[in-house]
Design a protein around this motif. Sequence first.
Motif, PDB file in Angstrom:
ATOM      1  N   UNK A   1     -49.805  30.809 -84.693  1.00 16.07           N
ATOM      2  CA  UNK A   1     -50.920  30.098 -84.066  1.00 16.07           C
ATOM      3  C   UNK A   1     -52.197  30.934 -84.184  1.00 16.07           C
ATOM      4  N   UNK A   2     -53.291  30.259 -84.480  1.00 13.67           N
ATOM      5  CA  UNK A   2     -54.573  30.932 -84.688  1.00 13.67           C
ATOM      6  C   UNK A   2     -54.960  31.784 -83.480  1.00 13.67           C
ATOM      7  N   UNK A   3     -54.720  31.292 -82.285  1.00 13.55           N
ATOM      8  CA  UNK A   3     -55.092  32.035 -81.079  1.00 13.55           C
ATOM      9  C   UNK A   3     -54.417  33.397 -81.010  1.00 13.55           C
ATOM     10  N   UNK A   4     -53.248  33.526 -81.644  1.00 17.09           N
ATOM     11  CA  UNK A   4     -52.496  34.779 -81.586  1.00 17.09           C
ATOM     12  C   UNK A   4     -52.955  35.806 -82.625  1.00 17.09           C
ATOM     13  N   UNK A   5     -53.615  35.350 -83.684  1.00 14.48           N
ATOM     14  CA  UNK A   5     -54.001  36.288 -84.748  1.00 14.48           C
ATOM     15  C   UNK A   5     -55.517  36.466 -84.875  1.00 14.48           C
ATOM     16  N   UNK A   6     -56.273  35.689 -84.110  1.00 12.76           N
ATOM     17  CA  UNK A   6     -57.739  35.782 -84.240  1.00 12.76           C
ATOM     18  C   UNK A   6     -58.266  37.049 -83.559  1.00 12.76           C
ATOM     19  N   UNK A   7     -59.468  37.442 -83.980  1.00 13.69           N
ATOM     20  CA  UNK A   7     -60.161  38.590 -83.402  1.00 13.69           C
ATOM     21  C   UNK A   7     -61.089  38.048 -82.313  1.00 13.69           C
ATOM     22  N   UNK A   8     -60.860  38.445 -81.063  1.00 17.99           N
ATOM     23  CA  UNK A   8     -61.574  37.834 -79.943  1.00 17.99           C
ATOM     24  C   UNK A   8     -62.898  38.521 -79.618  1.00 17.99           C
ATOM     25  N   UNK A   9     -63.052  39.775 -79.960  1.00 10.19           N
ATOM     26  CA  UNK A   9     -64.294  40.490 -79.659  1.00 10.19           C
ATOM     27  C   UNK A   9     -65.346  40.147 -80.721  1.00 10.19           C
ATOM     28  N   UNK A  10     -65.967  38.992 -80.538  1.00  8.45           N
ATOM     29  CA  UNK A  10     -66.867  38.465 -81.568  1.00  8.45           C
ATOM     30  C   UNK A  10     -68.296  38.966 -81.352  1.00  8.45           C
ATOM     31  N   UNK A  11     -68.897  39.477 -82.404  1.00  7.03           N
ATOM     32  CA  UNK A  11     -70.302  39.876 -82.378  1.00  7.03           C
ATOM     33  C   UNK A  11     -71.094  38.774 -83.064  1.00  7.03           C
TER      34      UNK A  11
END
Length: 450
Positions: A195-205
């Motif tokens: 699932x995308x939510x599990x592999x995405x990078x959350x600290x977005x600049x």
Amino acid sequence: MEEIKDLDVIEELLETKQYTRLRQKLSDINIADIAIILEELEEEELLKTFRILPKSMAADVFSYLEVENQQYIITSLSDREAANIINNLMADDATDFLEEMPANIVKKLLSHASADTRRDINHLLRYPESSAGSIMTVEYVDLKENMTVEDAIQRIRQIGVDSETINICYVLDPKRTLVGTVALRYLLISPPDAVIADIMHENVIYLNTLMDQEEVARQFQKYDFTSMPVADNEGRLVGIITVDDVVDILQEEATEDIEKMAAIVPSDRPYMKTGIFETSKKRIPWLLLLMISATFTGSIITSFENALSAVPMLTVFIPMLMSTSGNAGGQVSATIIRGLSSNEIGYRDIFKIIWKELRVAIICGVTLAAAYFVKLMLFDKSGIDVAVVICLTIISAVSIAKVVGCTLPIFAKRVGIDPAVMASPFISTVLDALTLMIYFSIATQVLHLS
């Protein structure tokens, strides 16, 4: 060299009307090189060659052309052909082009463009010039948190062709708020059911739509990204900026600063495309201002006319002293302006900078004065009193020049003026007057002139 060979071949194929071979030849050349070649052709040949281009290349080549040639081509094409070009341009390129066009042409082009193109262009035109919103593109790959990797790859296949880049995909929630990013390489190496939510990078600049383009360039330099998302004040993703846009920003800002530092009103048009009257109009205002300010120098010399009459030799050293102080001020102002533009220094550093430059000035001034004292004694055969005047003036003028050269750009930035305006020749004009005042004041005291 390769471009010259290609140009010769294309001109020969045009002359002999071998259009099939010409089309094949163009298909083998990079689009940026094609644009350079087209710029060298006469207008009729340029239009003919552009029409021969494969449709898949035409819009890309068009985006690389100078504005004048873009306008010539677009006004020479049929409404349908022109609309096809606009529809196939990236939204940011189409917006940049339309901003340079007369209002009647813009209205005509938009009336024939697709609804999606009109929407994207009108969206970008809302933002202030030179802001992140005005240079971003709205073509990007967006994903949802609950998607699987397989779903994400399928979506990339559907919309990736029309996107500016697919290297980074942007994850949005139902309100289109940016919640994460995921790189294409992670999608390729992750299991299809991940699932995308599990592999995405959350600290977005991300960048704000109203951020100045110079700050945008600094953010790219700071983080070494090839693309960055642009969000509104609510954090909703509205576009992206890629590194190729940043290269254009850096070139534009550097050109503008160089023109300001040379006392020229900045121009958006290339030098070879600017007429003599327009070029003159950009230069005259600063020349007038500097000419008027330079009259103060003449007034200072006139006020010390008696001193010059008593010791005519003092006149000989005026050009050297003015040049030395101007050069000293120019050195430090260039360094400070560069530091301000890269955010290396700020207003809070002003006292540290002054203290540092004063110490540098003493070392430079004493060294220059010692060297010139030797020259005065050995070659000019000047009296010791005149030599003392000259050497004291050099030390004082260099010190004042360093302080003025470092403080004026900082104060300019503080009050919202471009620091580049404070570079030579503006600083040189100020220092000329200050140097003369110092020179004659010292001469009056040391030589006991009335």
